[in-house]
Design a protein around this motif. Structure first.
Motif, PDB file in Angstrom:
ATOM      1  N   ILE A 151    -103.781  64.068  -5.716  1.00 57.82           N
ATOM      2  CA  ILE A 151    -102.566  63.285  -6.006  1.00 57.82           C
ATOM      3  C   ILE A 151    -101.345  64.190  -5.980  1.00 57.82           C
ATOM      4  N   GLN A 152    -101.455  65.371  -6.595  1.00 57.22           N
ATOM      5  CA  GLN A 152    -100.316  66.299  -6.601  1.00 57.22           C
ATOM      6  C   GLN A 152     -99.971  66.747  -5.185  1.00 57.22           C
ATOM      7  N   VAL A 153    -100.974  67.008  -4.368  1.00 53.71           N
ATOM      8  CA  VAL A 153    -100.742  67.417  -2.981  1.00 53.71           C
ATOM      9  C   VAL A 153    -100.019  66.315  -2.216  1.00 53.71           C
ATOM     10  N   VAL A 154    -100.459  65.078  -2.386  1.00 53.18           N
ATOM     11  CA  VAL A 154     -99.817  63.956  -1.701  1.00 53.18           C
ATOM     12  C   VAL A 154     -98.369  63.821  -2.179  1.00 53.18           C
ATOM     13  N   GLY A 155     -98.137  63.940  -3.484  1.00 55.23           N
ATOM     14  CA  GLY A 155     -96.769  63.874  -4.013  1.00 55.23           C
ATOM     15  C   GLY A 155     -95.878  64.961  -3.434  1.00 55.23           C
ATOM     16  N   ARG A 156     -96.397  66.178  -3.369  1.00 57.10           N
ATOM     17  CA  ARG A 156     -95.611  67.286  -2.795  1.00 57.10           C
ATOM     18  C   ARG A 156     -95.349  67.055  -1.317  1.00 57.10           C
TER      19      ARG A 156
ATOM     20  N   GLN B 175     -89.783  67.739  -5.381  1.00 59.63           N
ATOM     21  CA  GLN B 175     -88.610  68.434  -4.869  1.00 59.63           C
ATOM     22  C   GLN B 175     -87.359  67.552  -4.966  1.00 59.63           C
ATOM     23  N   LYS B 176     -87.501  66.290  -4.574  1.00 56.73           N
ATOM     24  CA  LYS B 176     -86.359  65.370  -4.634  1.00 56.73           C
ATOM     25  C   LYS B 176     -85.961  65.071  -6.074  1.00 56.73           C
TER      26      LYS B 176
END
Length: 194
Positions: free
Chosen positions: A74-79, A85-86
């Motif tokens: 999930i964190q990878v997909v979010g990044r 970042q946004k």
């Protein structure tokens, strides 16, 4: 696009808070990343709760997910969607108060940004107990069974109803107090003024 009751509570809370102050509302979208409330998007079907769908998205982005936990994926997909970042870029605009109303998978996508909230921003997360590692510098307003029962709501609506209750009981003076002491927010939800 977003029609769930939690979202509607947040929408109503934003409207009430705008009676006392300027409010910007951003939405974390599993399909489109970090959105401003006025952004127009097409209808879509994806979320962060479906583990296989999230793993598929990470694979499509070129990540080897075999040795990753669901949380890491999930964190990878979010990044990959530039969500943290946004959000960090948005938070650099020196907000006085930040209210975070997100379910656990969505909190994972913004955890990096919440770990680096600007010093002059008071941040409060309406989140489940046990999510402290995801909310970084935010003060926690726990979404618990006791709170769910007290507010006479469902689990899927609870965080939105907590923000709604805070907004319902807030004045411009109360918002200033929250900025100086985040525990005032919890008190407004638990012991609203009569």
């Amino acid at each position: 696009m977003y029609v769930g009751r939690e979202h509607q509570y947040v929408r109503e809370a934003v409207a009430m808070l705008r009676e006392n102050t300027t409010v910007e509302w951003h939405i974390v979208s599993a399909g489109f990343g970090l959105l401003h409330e006025e952004d127009k998007i097409p209808s879509y079907e994806c979320g962060l709760s479906d583990t296989e769908s999230v793993r598929f998205r990470a694979k499509q982005a070129g990540f080897d997910v075999e040795d990753m936990t669901s949380e890491e994926v999930i964190q990878v997909v979010g990044r990959e969607m530039n969500i943290p970042q946004k959000l960090s870029q948005t938070l650099s605009q020196d907000y006085d108060l930040l209210f975070v109303v997100l379910r656990e998978p969505y909190l994972r996508t913004v955890a990096d940004a919440l770990a680096e909230i600007p010093r002059n921003t008071t941040a409060i997360a309406f989140a489940p107990t046990g999510s402290e590692q995801l909310i970084g510098e935010c003060a926690l307003i726990p979404a618990t069974e006791t709170e769910r029962q007290r507010l006479e709501t469902t689990w899927t609506e609870l965080r939105g109803k907590q923000l709604y209750t805070l907004a319902l009981n807030s004045t411009d003076k109360a918002l200033c107090k929250i900025q100086n002491d985040s525990s005032v927010a919890r008190n407004l939800i638990s012991n609203p003024p009569r």
